[in-house]
Write a protein that holds these residues in place. Structure first.
Motif, short mmCIF file in Angstrom:
data_model
loop_
_atom_site.label_atom_id
_atom_site.label_comp_id
_atom_site.label_asym_id
_atom_site.label_seq_id
_atom_site.Cartn_x
_atom_site.Cartn_y
_atom_site.Cartn_z
N GLY A 544 -4.64 2.96 -1.19
CA GLY A 544 -4.87 4.39 -1.34
C GLY A 544 -3.65 5.08 -1.90
N ASP A 545 -3.15 6.08 -1.17
CA ASP A 545 -1.95 6.81 -1.58
C ASP A 545 -0.70 6.28 -0.92
OD1 ASP A 545 -3.10 8.61 -3.40
OD2 ASP A 545 -3.82 9.89 -1.78
N TRP A 546 -0.78 5.09 -0.33
CA TRP A 546 0.38 4.46 0.30
C TRP A 546 0.84 3.27 -0.54
CZ3 TRP A 546 2.97 6.30 4.47
CH2 TRP A 546 2.32 7.25 5.28
N PHE A 547 2.18 3.13 -0.65
CA PHE A 547 2.77 2.01 -1.36
C PHE A 547 3.85 1.38 -0.49
CE2 PHE A 547 1.05 4.69 -4.65
CZ PHE A 547 0.56 3.81 -5.60
N TYR A 548 4.08 0.11 -0.72
CA TYR A 548 5.21 -0.59 -0.11
C TYR A 548 5.88 -1.40 -1.21
CZ TYR A 548 7.77 -4.36 2.19
OH TYR A 548 8.75 -5.25 2.56
N SER A 549 7.22 -1.39 -1.22
CA SER A 549 7.95 -2.13 -2.25
C SER A 549 9.30 -2.56 -1.72
CB SER A 549 8.13 -1.28 -3.52
OG SER A 549 8.98 -0.17 -3.25
N THR A 550 9.87 -3.57 -2.39
CA THR A 550 11.24 -3.99 -2.13
C THR A 550 11.95 -4.10 -3.47
OG1 THR A 550 10.84 -6.36 -2.31
CG2 THR A 550 10.45 -5.35 -0.16
#
Length: 768
Positions: A544-550
C-alpha cells in the motif's frame, strides 16, 4: 484425568486420558500479543505418536522420541514423573532401576518407595531385576561372563552365583519378569556358538533352550511370556514351557517382526506384503485370530502376563497403548490400556492473505489445508479447515501449491502459488514450475513454467494476478514477474530489488532513495516516491502506502516510510542483529532472526516492538511465518506444529482498489468479454456496482454482494440486480465498497464502460 482399565487376571489400572504425549506443549511467549492471538491446534496425523513404551505396571514408562524429552512415568492418576535413567534401565512392573548408576537405584513409582543396592567390586549391573534380587555380571579369568544374583534389602543372600550352563563370550537380556529372564548369548563356534538361555531366579540356574538345526544357527526372534518361551526362525516357531522344559510345541507363523506369548497363544505381527497387522496363533494349532491393525515399537510383557504395545485396533487409525490378554475361556482379547493424543502432522510452508491462511501438512500423504480467520470484530479462526486438497494419484500437484523448496505465497484473491522442480540438483540449471491453485469454490489449477535453466527460484511476494520471484541463472540473481492469469512471465526487467503491490511494481530509480512504480498493465511508470534515505535501496518492500528499505546487505539505514504522513521511520535491526528476514505488512514489520520472530508496529510513527515470539518454529517467509499484507495480522508456526495468528494494534489503511480489469466494452453475449474484476487492498463487508446513463442521469444497480476477500469478480449477463435487461450504450460505472474491519471510509471507484449485447425480452422493460 485418570487412569482406569482392568486388563487380564491382574487388574492393571491405566490411563484413559493423560494429555498430549505425542507433542510438546507450546512454550509460552514472553507476553500476550497486544493485538490478540489465536492458535490453530495441531492437525492429527496418521503416523504413530513418537513415544516408546519401556515398562508396564500400574502405570507406564514412556519415552518421547520426537522431542528428546526425558523418559517419564505415567501414573494411574494422570501425573507424570521424570524417570530419566540415562542409557540403561531394568524394570519390573512399577519398579524401575537405573543400571548406569554406581549403586543401583530402584524406585517404585506406584508407592514412591526407593531402594539402593550397593555396588559390589567387579560386578556390573545387568538389565533385569526380581522382587528380591538384581542381576549382575563379572568376567572370569578367560574373559567369559559369569552371572550373579545380588540380594536386595529384603533378601539375606547378597550374592548368589548363577550356575547350570556353559561359557558366554557376551550376552544380552532380552526380557524378564518376576520369575526369570530370557538371555541371548554369543560364543565362538567351538564354545557353543550363538543361542538362547533361560535364567530361573528361584534356582539361580541357566537352562539352554532348544536350537534349530545346525549347532551355531540362532533363532531370529525370541520372547518371554508368562507360560511359554517363544523362539522363531523365519516361519518356524518353537514354544518351550517355562514350568516344564520337556514340553515343546512347534508351529508356523508368517515371518514375524515381533513376537510374544500370551496365555496359550503366540502373538505376532507379519512383515509380508502390505499386511502389517498383529494376530494370535494358538500354541496347539488352529486358526489364527486377528488382534491389532498396526504395531509400532516393542511388545512388552506386563505383570499380569499380558502383552502391551503402541498400536491401533483393527478398523481404526487411532493409536494407543493396547493390552492383549486372555479371557476366562483362554481366548485372546484386546483392551485399550492407555489412549494417546495423535501425533500431529508436520506443518510447513504457510501463506496468509485477506484473512485466508493455508499450510502444508506432511503426513502419510501431503495435504494443503486452508483456514479462515475473522476479518472483523475480535480475532478468531475456525479450527476446521474450510478447504483442503490431498496429494493423490488423481491430484498429484496438490502439495506443489505450498512448495517446501521454493516457498509459496497467497495472492490475496483466493489463490496460492508455489514453486517446485522435479530435479534433485540444479547446479547446471533446472526447469522450475509455478503451481497455482484457486481455493475458491470451483477454483481451477494451472501451471506456469519459468523461463531458462535456473539454479534456484523462490517466491518473494504475490498480489492478485502477479507474482514476484527471485531466480538464479548462471550464478547471477535476477527478479521475474509472472502474470498467472495469462500464464506467462511479463516482459519486465526488474532491478536487483523490487516491491509488488497490486498492479504496481516498485523499483529503485537512481541512487538518491527514489522508487518508481511501473504499472504492469501498461508497462508505464505511473508514480514516484522519495523514501528519504538518500541511497539506492538494497532491499525494498511495498505494501500500500508503506515501504521498507535498507541501504546495504547488512541492513544499514533500515527504515520504513509512510507516504500519506511523509514519515521515515528508522527500525532498530542494526542494534539487535544485521541478519534475518523481514516482511512488511500494513503498518508493521515482522523480523525473523536467530529463531525468534519480532513484530514492530509502525502506525504511531515510530518503530515499537509490539510482540516477541520465542516458540517460533524457524524458517523464513512463506515457510515458518507469513504476513497478511492485506490486513493487520500475521501467522507463524509453533514448534509443536500449531499455527499462531497474531493481531497488530492500531488502524489499518483505508480500503483501496489496487488493480482492476474492466474492459472498455462489456459484451453480455461474449464468453470472454463480459468479465470485470477489482482487486482490493483488504476484505470488504459489502459492495455495490452501479451504472449511470450520462444522457438521462439515471443510475441502475447492476450487482451487489456481501463479504468479499480480495477480489470482486463480476460476469455481466446484460441484466441489472432485479433481472431486467440493461440497454446498450455508454455508461459511467461506480463501485461502492465498505471495509470489513470498519476502518476508514467506504471506497468509491469510478470509470466508464460501453454495454452491448443486451436483448430486451417481450413484456420486460429495458433499463435506460
Amino acid at each position: 484425568m485418570r487412569l482406569s482399565r482392568a486388563v487380564g487376571a491382574t487388574a492393571l489400572a491405566l490411563a484413559t486420558s493423560i494429555g498430549a504425549l505425542g507433542a510438546v506443549p507450546s512454550n509460552a511467549t514472553a507476553a500476550p500479543a497486544p493485538g490478540g492471538e489465536v492458535v490453530l491446534a495441531a492437525e492429527p496425523g496418521l503416523y504413530a505418536p513418537e513415544v516408546t513404551l519401556r515398562a508396564v505396571g500400574k502405570g507406564m514408562l514412556l519415552q518421547d522420541r520426537r522431542n528428546g524429552k526425558p523418559t517419564s512415568w505415567q501414573h494411574a492418576d494422570g501425573r507424570r514423573t521424570p524417570a530419566d535413567c540415562g542409557p540403561g534401565i531394568a524394570a519390573l512392573g512399577d519398579e524401575v532401576a537405573c543400571t548406569s548408576a554406581t549403586d543401583l537405584k530402584i524406585r517404585n513409582f506406584d508407592t514412591g518407595a526407593t531402594e539402593s543396592v550397593p555396588a559390589k567390586e567387579n560386578r556390573t549391573w545387568a538389565s533385569a531385576v526380581s522382587p528380591t534380587q538384581v542381576l549382575a555380571y563379572e568376567k572370569d579369568a578367560n574373559s567369559r561372563y559369569v552371572l550373579h544374583l545380588l540380594g536386595r534389602a529384603n533378601e539375606p543372600r547378597k550374592d548368589v552365583p548363577v550356575t547350570g550352563a556353559g561359557p558366554m563370550g557376551s550376552f544380552a537380556v532380552l526380557a524378564s519378569d518376576a520369575r526369570g529372564a530370557l538371555l541371548q548369548y554369543w560364543n565362538t563356534a567351538e564354545e557353543g556358538g550363538h543361542g538362547h538361555r533361560y535364567l530361573d531366579y528361584a534356582t539361580a540356574t541357566l537352562r539352554e533352550l532348544p536350537r534349530p538345526s545346525g549347532v551355531n544357527a540362532p533363532y531370529n526372534k525370541a520372547a518371554l511370556g508368562s507360560k511359554w518361551i517363544a523362539m522363531v526362525q523365519f516361519d518356524d516357531a518353537v514354544m518351550v514351557s517355562r514350568t516344564d522344559p520337556s514340553v515343546v510345541r512347534t508351529m508356523s507363523v508368517p515371518g514375524p517382526e515381533r513376537i510374544i506369548p500370551v496365555g496359550d497363544w503366540l502373538v505376532a505381527d507379519t512383515t509380508r506384503g502390505w499386511d502389517d497387522s498383529v494376530s494370535a496363533y494358538p500354541v496347539d494349532g488352529g486358526t489364527p485370530r486377528p488382534l491389532l491393525g498396526k504395531l509400532d515399537g516393542p511388545l512388552l510383557l506386563g505383570p499380569d502376563g499380558g502383552a502391551y504395545g503402541l498400536s491401533t485396533t483393527i478398523g481404526s487409525g487411532r493409536w494407543g497403548i493396547n493390552g492383549i490378554s486372555t479371557d476366562a475361556q483362554g481366548a485372546p482379547r484386546v483392551q485399550e490400556a492407555l489412549p494417546l493424543t495423535p501425533r500431529p502432522s508436520d506443518r510447513r510452508s504457510i501463506a496468509f492473505a485477506q484473512g485466508d491462511l493455508s499450510a502444508l501438512h506432511i503426513d502419510q500423504i501431503d495435504s494443503v489445508m486452508g483456514y479462515r480467520v475473522s476479518v472483523k470484530g475480535p480475532l478468531s479462526v475456525a479450527q476446521a479447515p474450510f478447504w483442503r486438497c490431498d496429494t493423490t494419484r488423481e491430484d498429484p500437484s496438490c502439495e506443489h501449491a505450498a512448495s517446501r523448496r521454493g516457498g509459496n505465497a497467497a495472492t490475496g484473491d483466493g489463490r496460492i502459488v508455489g514453486l517446485t522442480t522435479e530435479s534433485t540438483s540444479c547446479t547446471e540449471g533446472c526447469v522450475y514450475t509455478a503451481y497455482v491453485r484457486d481455493t475458491r469454490t470451483g477454483g481451477a489449477q494451472r501451471t506456469v513454467k519459468l523461463p531458462g535453466a535456473l539454479q534456484w527460484a523462490g517466491v518473494l511476494s504475490a498480489s492478485g494476478r502477479h507474482v514476484l520471484i527471485r531466480v538464479q541463472e548462471k550464478g547471477t540473481e535476477r527478479l521475474l514477474v509472472l502474470d498467472i492469469d495469462a500464464g506467462k512471465p511479463l516482459d519486465i526487467k526488474p532491478a536487483s530489488t523490487a516491491g509488488l503491490w497490486g498492479s504496481l511494481l516498485w523499483q529503485p530509480e537512481g541512487d538518491k532513495g527514489v522508487v518508481a512504480a511501473t504499472d504492469l498493465r501498461t508497462g508505464q511508470v505511473t508514480r514516484r516516491v522519495d523514501l528519504g534515505s538518500g541511497c539506492r535501496p538494497y532491499d525494498l518492500r511495498a505494501t500500500g502506502d508503506w515501504f521498507y528499505s535498507t541501504c546495504s546487505a547488512e541492513g544499514a539505514s533500515a527504515a520504513a516510510y509512510h507516504v500519506p504522513s511523509g514519515k521515515r521511520i528508522p527500525v532498530p535491526f542494526i542494534a539487535e542483529s544485521t541478519h534475518g528476514a523481514v516482511e512488511l505488512g500494513d503498518g508493521y514489520l515482522a523480523h525473523e532472526v536467530h529463531g525468534r520472530l519480532q513484530v514492530y508496529n509502525l502506525r504511531s510513527g515510530t518503530a515499537v516492538k509490539e510482540h516477541l515470539v520465542d516458540d517460533f518454529a524457524a524458517g523464513g517467509p512463506g515457510i515458518g511465518f507469513a504476513v497478511d499484507r492485506f490486513g493487520g495480522r500475521l501467522a507463524h508456526l509453533g514448534q509443536d506444529e500449531t499455527v499462531h495468528v497474531i493481531g497488530v494494534t492500531g488502524a489499518t489503511s483505508p480500503l483501496a482498489v489496487i488493480d482492476q480489469s474492466v474492459p472498455g466494452t462489456l459484451d453480455s453475449k461474449s464468453t470472454t468479454g463480459r468479465q470485470a474484476r477489482w482487486w482490493l487492498s483488504k476484505p470488504a463487508a459489502s459492495w455495490k456496482l452501479l451504472v449511470r446513463n450520462p444522457t438521462s442521469g439515471i443510475s441502475t444497480v447492476v450487482r451487489t454482494g456481501g463479504e468479499t476477500r480480495g477480489v470482486i469478480d463480476l460476469t455481466w449477463d446484460g441484466k441489472d440486480q432485479a433481472g431486467r435487461t440493461v440497454a446498450n450504450g455508454p455508461y459511467e460505472w461506480t463501485l461502492l465498497v465498505s471495509p470489513a474491519d470498519g476502518r476508514g471510509s467506504p471506497l468509491t471507484a469510478t470509470g466508464s464502460v460501453t454495454l452491448k449485447g443486451a436483448t430486451s425480452q417481450a413484456g420486460r422493460p429495458t433499463r435506460p
